[in-house]
Scaffold this active site. Structure first.
Site, PDB file in Angstrom:
ATOM      1  N   THR A   1    -176.453  26.492  -1.893  1.00  0.00           N
ATOM      2  CA  THR A   1    -176.617  25.162  -1.280  1.00  0.00           C
ATOM      3  C   THR A   1    -175.822  25.051   0.015  1.00  0.00           C
ATOM      4  O   THR A   1    -176.365  24.688   1.071  1.00  0.00           O
ATOM      5  CB  THR A   1    -176.120  24.082  -2.275  1.00  0.00           C
ATOM      6  OG1 THR A   1    -176.781  24.282  -3.517  1.00  0.00           O
ATOM      7  CG2 THR A   1    -176.403  22.682  -1.770  1.00  0.00           C
ATOM      8  N   VAL A   2    -174.521  25.350  -0.050  1.00  0.00           N
ATOM      9  CA  VAL A   2    -173.666  25.169   1.130  1.00  0.00           C
ATOM     10  C   VAL A   2    -173.899  26.304   2.129  1.00  0.00           C
ATOM     11  O   VAL A   2    -174.054  26.069   3.337  1.00  0.00           O
ATOM     12  CB  VAL A   2    -172.177  25.098   0.714  1.00  0.00           C
ATOM     13  CG1 VAL A   2    -171.282  24.958   1.936  1.00  0.00           C
ATOM     14  CG2 VAL A   2    -171.947  23.917  -0.235  1.00  0.00           C
TER      15      VAL A   2
ATOM     16  N   GLY B   1    -179.378  15.990  -9.689  1.00  0.00           N
ATOM     17  CA  GLY B   1    -178.586  17.061  -9.083  1.00  0.00           C
ATOM     18  C   GLY B   1    -177.172  16.625  -8.706  1.00  0.00           C
ATOM     19  O   GLY B   1    -176.455  17.357  -8.028  1.00  0.00           O
TER      20      GLY B   1
ATOM     21  N   GLU C   1    -173.498  18.790 -12.902  1.00  0.00           N
ATOM     22  CA  GLU C   1    -173.812  20.134 -13.407  1.00  0.00           C
ATOM     23  C   GLU C   1    -174.354  20.034 -14.835  1.00  0.00           C
ATOM     24  O   GLU C   1    -174.132  19.028 -15.515  1.00  0.00           O
ATOM     25  CB  GLU C   1    -172.520  20.964 -13.478  1.00  0.00           C
ATOM     26  CG  GLU C   1    -171.747  21.049 -12.193  1.00  0.00           C
ATOM     27  CD  GLU C   1    -172.277  22.129 -11.276  1.00  0.00           C
ATOM     28  OE1 GLU C   1    -172.967  23.038 -11.769  1.00  0.00           O
ATOM     29  OE2 GLU C   1    -172.035  22.029 -10.068  1.00  0.00           O
TER      30      GLU C   1
ATOM     31  N   ASP D   1    -161.945  18.722 -11.742  1.00  0.00           N
ATOM     32  CA  ASP D   1    -162.360  18.926 -10.355  1.00  0.00           C
ATOM     33  C   ASP D   1    -161.484  18.065  -9.428  1.00  0.00           C
ATOM     34  O   ASP D   1    -160.932  18.556  -8.442  1.00  0.00           O
ATOM     35  CB  ASP D   1    -163.838  18.523 -10.230  1.00  0.00           C
ATOM     36  CG  ASP D   1    -164.324  18.468  -8.796  1.00  0.00           C
ATOM     37  OD1 ASP D   1    -164.794  19.501  -8.299  1.00  0.00           O
ATOM     38  OD2 ASP D   1    -164.231  17.394  -8.175  1.00  0.00           O
TER      39      ASP D   1
ATOM     40  N   LYS E   1    -158.509  18.911  -6.318  1.00  0.00           N
ATOM     41  CA  LYS E   1    -158.533  18.327  -4.966  1.00  0.00           C
ATOM     42  C   LYS E   1    -157.242  17.560  -4.678  1.00  0.00           C
ATOM     43  O   LYS E   1    -156.713  17.613  -3.574  1.00  0.00           O
ATOM     44  CB  LYS E   1    -159.744  17.397  -4.833  1.00  0.00           C
ATOM     45  CG  LYS E   1    -161.078  18.139  -4.929  1.00  0.00           C
ATOM     46  CD  LYS E   1    -162.219  17.162  -5.047  1.00  0.00           C
ATOM     47  CE  LYS E   1    -163.567  17.865  -5.097  1.00  0.00           C
ATOM     48  NZ  LYS E   1    -164.662  16.955  -5.465  1.00  0.00           N
TER      49      LYS E   1
HETATM   50  N1  LIG Z   1    -172.469  21.863  -3.208  1.00  0.00           N
HETATM   51  C1  LIG Z   1    -171.594  20.991  -2.754  1.00  0.00           C
HETATM   52  O1  LIG Z   1    -171.931  19.815  -2.508  1.00  0.00           O
HETATM   53  C2  LIG Z   1    -170.181  21.408  -2.497  1.00  0.00           C
HETATM   54  C3  LIG Z   1    -169.259  20.465  -1.957  1.00  0.00           C
HETATM   55  C4  LIG Z   1    -167.946  20.861  -1.684  1.00  0.00           C
HETATM   56  C5  LIG Z   1    -167.554  22.154  -1.993  1.00  0.00           C
HETATM   57  N2  LIG Z   1    -168.457  23.027  -2.555  1.00  0.00           N
HETATM   58  C6  LIG Z   1    -167.993  24.372  -2.864  1.00  0.00           C
HETATM   59  O2  LIG Z   1    -168.762  25.306  -2.099  1.00  0.00           O
HETATM   60  C7  LIG Z   1    -168.887  26.527  -2.814  1.00  0.00           C
HETATM   61  C8  LIG Z   1    -170.370  26.875  -2.932  1.00  0.00           C
HETATM   62  O3  LIG Z   1    -171.042  25.814  -3.588  1.00  0.00           O
HETATM   63  P1  LIG Z   1    -172.641  25.768  -3.657  1.00  0.00           P
HETATM   64  O4  LIG Z   1    -172.977  24.414  -4.148  1.00  0.00           O
HETATM   65  O5  LIG Z   1    -173.226  26.257  -2.408  1.00  0.00           O
HETATM   66  O6  LIG Z   1    -172.918  26.826  -4.830  1.00  0.00           O
HETATM   67  P2  LIG Z   1    -174.290  27.613  -5.103  1.00  0.00           P
HETATM   68  O7  LIG Z   1    -175.442  26.841  -4.635  1.00  0.00           O
HETATM   69  O8  LIG Z   1    -174.216  28.049  -6.523  1.00  0.00           O
HETATM   70  O9  LIG Z   1    -174.154  28.904  -4.145  1.00  0.00           O
HETATM   71  C9  LIG Z   1    -173.291  29.980  -4.403  1.00  0.00           C
HETATM   72  C10 LIG Z   1    -173.971  31.222  -3.878  1.00  0.00           C
HETATM   73  O10 LIG Z   1    -173.061  32.315  -3.995  1.00  0.00           O
HETATM   74  C11 LIG Z   1    -173.700  33.367  -4.697  1.00  0.00           C
HETATM   75  N3  LIG Z   1    -172.709  34.082  -5.472  1.00  0.00           N
HETATM   76  C12 LIG Z   1    -171.952  33.580  -6.486  1.00  0.00           C
HETATM   77  N4  LIG Z   1    -171.162  34.531  -6.982  1.00  0.00           N
HETATM   78  C13 LIG Z   1    -171.416  35.655  -6.268  1.00  0.00           C
HETATM   79  C14 LIG Z   1    -170.917  36.987  -6.324  1.00  0.00           C
HETATM   80  N5  LIG Z   1    -169.984  37.340  -7.222  1.00  0.00           N
HETATM   81  N6  LIG Z   1    -171.403  37.891  -5.474  1.00  0.00           N
HETATM   82  C15 LIG Z   1    -172.354  37.536  -4.570  1.00  0.00           C
HETATM   83  N7  LIG Z   1    -172.879  36.315  -4.469  1.00  0.00           N
HETATM   84  C16 LIG Z   1    -172.407  35.379  -5.313  1.00  0.00           C
HETATM   85  C17 LIG Z   1    -174.731  32.700  -5.585  1.00  0.00           C
HETATM   86  O11 LIG Z   1    -175.757  33.608  -5.930  1.00  0.00           O
HETATM   87  P3  LIG Z   1    -176.795  33.294  -7.113  1.00  0.00           P
HETATM   88  O12 LIG Z   1    -177.945  32.622  -6.446  1.00  0.00           O
HETATM   89  O13 LIG Z   1    -177.109  34.611  -7.694  1.00  0.00           O
HETATM   90  O14 LIG Z   1    -176.078  32.415  -8.109  1.00  0.00           O
HETATM   91  C18 LIG Z   1    -175.230  31.577  -4.685  1.00  0.00           C
HETATM   92  O15 LIG Z   1    -176.248  31.997  -3.804  1.00  0.00           O
HETATM   93  C19 LIG Z   1    -168.180  26.294  -4.163  1.00  0.00           C
HETATM   94  O16 LIG Z   1    -166.845  26.747  -4.054  1.00  0.00           O
HETATM   95  C20 LIG Z   1    -168.199  24.785  -4.298  1.00  0.00           C
HETATM   96  O17 LIG Z   1    -167.159  24.277  -5.124  1.00  0.00           O
HETATM   97  C21 LIG Z   1    -169.741  22.683  -2.799  1.00  0.00           C
END
Ligand SMILES: NC(=O)c1ccc[n+]([C@@H]2O[C@H](COP(=O)([O-])OP(=O)(O)OC[C@H]3O[C@@H](n4cnc5c(N)ncnc54)[C@H](OP(=O)(O)O)[C@@H]3O)[C@@H](O)[C@H]2O)c1
Length: 456
Positions: free
Chosen positions: A30-31, A197, A200, A211, A215
């Site tokens: 997502t990010v 969405g 989780e 969480d 923070k």
């Molecule tokens: N989403 C938000 O609104 C938000 C807000 C603030 C902070 N964050 C933080 O931003 C970070 C990412 O969040 P997100 O929502 O983008 O998560 P996400 O959608 O689950 O994306 C994570 C990506 O990293 C990949 N990944 C995970 N483990 C891996 C590994 N060991 N090796 C290679 N690739 C790997 C995942 O692959 P797969 O597709 O195979 O799972 C996925 O594509 C997290 O730390 C989260 O806490 C998110």
């Protein structure tokens, strides 16, 4: 620190005599995909995406990234390259932690959105970055797109902050505002949040306050310059908050929100009183620094800006000795808002590499002892099998702990077998309330344990 590289002849920045900074992305979810989009769409940002790393990377490939971006599953490709900034947006403690350490050791700066990693290992990673003459920035780790980290660290650097209080978890705020607006029970509001969405599949990190406390630990470090271990912060669940609590809260001129709160206090060695840092004088030299830190559902007055935070938004109020209250608010999550915070961090590092501004880390000046105890008015909501003498039994136990009742409120027309009613308490210590509840929750007329919320 390696200097920035000139853009190649095809790139606009070189034509303008500017420099480009090379960026690699770890994680294309997502990010990560939103960060890639901004990097590709923003003109004149002098940033170039060089690598996208993800496991099973084939299924992640998109056609809107430039052809020269290298897709990989192998961290060695990134570490061996001349990429200057590594952006970690995979989440989790491992392998993210090791890969960040290795990137810093390889002379690359790091941007991450990983709150758990920064809350637990931030000081160590900042030190490693300084030793390697690099930076680690984590503006997106708290409140997504709301610039609270840079706001506290830079914008309010001239003040002496002593309190931060806010709504840091959009999932909890969405659930609580849904219960309030639609009169649905907690389980229904949670299911809706999951469908949309906002929550989780396993919502416990959010609902139980884990969480938000990660923070809060980061904010205590950046804003109050204190080291606070996340595990030392009280975290209480919002799961017991019910529709009836909003009805009672409204009668008291309040609503209910999950509040994250850290406040420096000075407790005299004699332990006779608590004084906020604002009240402290130089003659307080014999006092010990303490920090109160907690994440919990609480009643907030309807006139407070915190009461008006709806849906998945975040808000932080920072209070300083000189400037008083400053409010930050906006989208606390979501791909694009979070990516904005990340790109802002990347641009900050790129500017520092060009020598346009200097970088100071997040120095820790204090390691105060953490307390969960505080004085406030309290809200106790009971659900009982009605019978004569209930109020008298409760009043006796509360009096044994030195607690004065302020008011008793009961909604008319409720069934005698599940009768909800409310007792508010005059200002007293939370520890005294917990002591009394230890006895009260064993009483046989209770249908469920008493819900205890502070009134802020
Ligand atoms: N989403 C938000 O609104 C938000 C807000 C603030 C902070 N964050 C933080 O931003 C970070 C990412 O969040 P997100 O929502 O983008 O998560 P996400 O959608 O689950 O994306 C994570 C990506 O990293 C990949 N990944 C995970 N483990 C891996 C590994 N060991 N090796 C290679 N690739 C790997 C995942 O692959 P797969 O597709 O195979 O799972 C996925 O594509 C997290 O730390 C989260 O806490 C998110």
């Amino acid at each position: 620190m390696t200097g920035p590289t000139k853009a190649d002849s095809a790139g606009n920045p070189a034509a303008q005599g500017a420099t480009t900074c090379k960026v690699a992305l770890l994680g294309f979810g997502t990010v990560g995909s939103s960060v890639a989009k901004i990097l590709c769409e923003r003109s004149n940002a002098h940033l170039r995406l060089t690598h996208v790393l993800n496991r099973n990377v084939e299924r992640k490939k998109v056609d809107w990234l430039p052809a020269d971006v290298r897709w990989t599953e192998n961290i060695e490709d990134v570490l061996a390259s001349d990429t200057e900034i590594v952006v970690e947006v995979m989440g989790g403690l491992q392998p993210s932690g090791d890969w960040i350490r290795r990137a810093l050791a390889a002379g690359k700066s790091v941007v991450t959105a990983n709150k758990q990693l920064i809350a637990q290992h931030g000081p160590e990673l900042t030190l490693l970055a300084a030793q390697k003459n690099q930076q680690i920035q984590f503006g997106a780790s708290v409140a997504g797109g709301v610039p609270v980290i840079s706001g506290l660290h830079e914008g309010l650097a001239g003040d002496e902050l002593f309190k931060i209080q806010g709504i840091l978890n959009g999932t909890c705020n969405y659930i609580l505002s849904q219960i309030e607006a639609s009169g649905v029970p907690f389980a229904t509001a949670l299911r809706e949040a999951q469908k949309l969405g906002f929550a989780e599949a396993d919502p416990s990190e959010d609902v139980e306050g884990l969480d938000a406390r990660a923070k809060l630990a980061i904010l205590a470090r950046v804003g109050l310059r204190c080291y606070v271990a996340p595990a030392s912060i009280l975290a209480r669940s919002i799961a017991a908050v019910d529709v009836v609590d909003f009805e009672y809260a409204n009668q008291l001129g309040c609503t209910i929100r999950q509040i994250s709160w850290a406040e420096l206090t000075q407790e005299s060695k004699a332990g006779s009183h608590n004084a906020t840092r604002n009240d402290a004088t130089e003659s307080d030299a014999s006092n010990d620094d303490k920090i109160f830190a907690a994440v919990q559902p609480a009643l907030v007055e309807l006139s407070s800006p915190l009461a008006r935070v709806e849906g998945s938004k975040n808000m932080l109020i920072a209070t300083g000795k000189y400037g008083g209250e400053t409010v930050f608010g906006g989208h606390g999550a979501g791909g694009h808002p979070t990516a904005v915070a990340i790109v802002s961090d990347i641009l900050g590092i790129a500017r520092a590499r060009r020598g346009e501004c200097s970088y100071s880390g997040h120095p820790i000046e204090k390691k105060p002892s953490v307390t969960n105890d505080f004085s406030a008015k309290h809200y106790l909501r009971f659900l009982v099998k009605d019978r004569p003498g209930i109020i008298a039994s409760l009043a006796t136990i509360l009096a044994q702990s030195g607690i004065n009742i302020d008011a008793v409120v009961q909604k008319p027309g409720c069934p005698k077998s599940h009768l909800p009613f409310l007792i508010t308490l005059e200002e007293c210590k939370a520890s005294h309330v917990e002591e009394a509840l230890g006895k009260i929750n064993a009483l046989d007329f209770l249908v469920q344990p008493c819900l205890h919320l502070p009134i802020l």
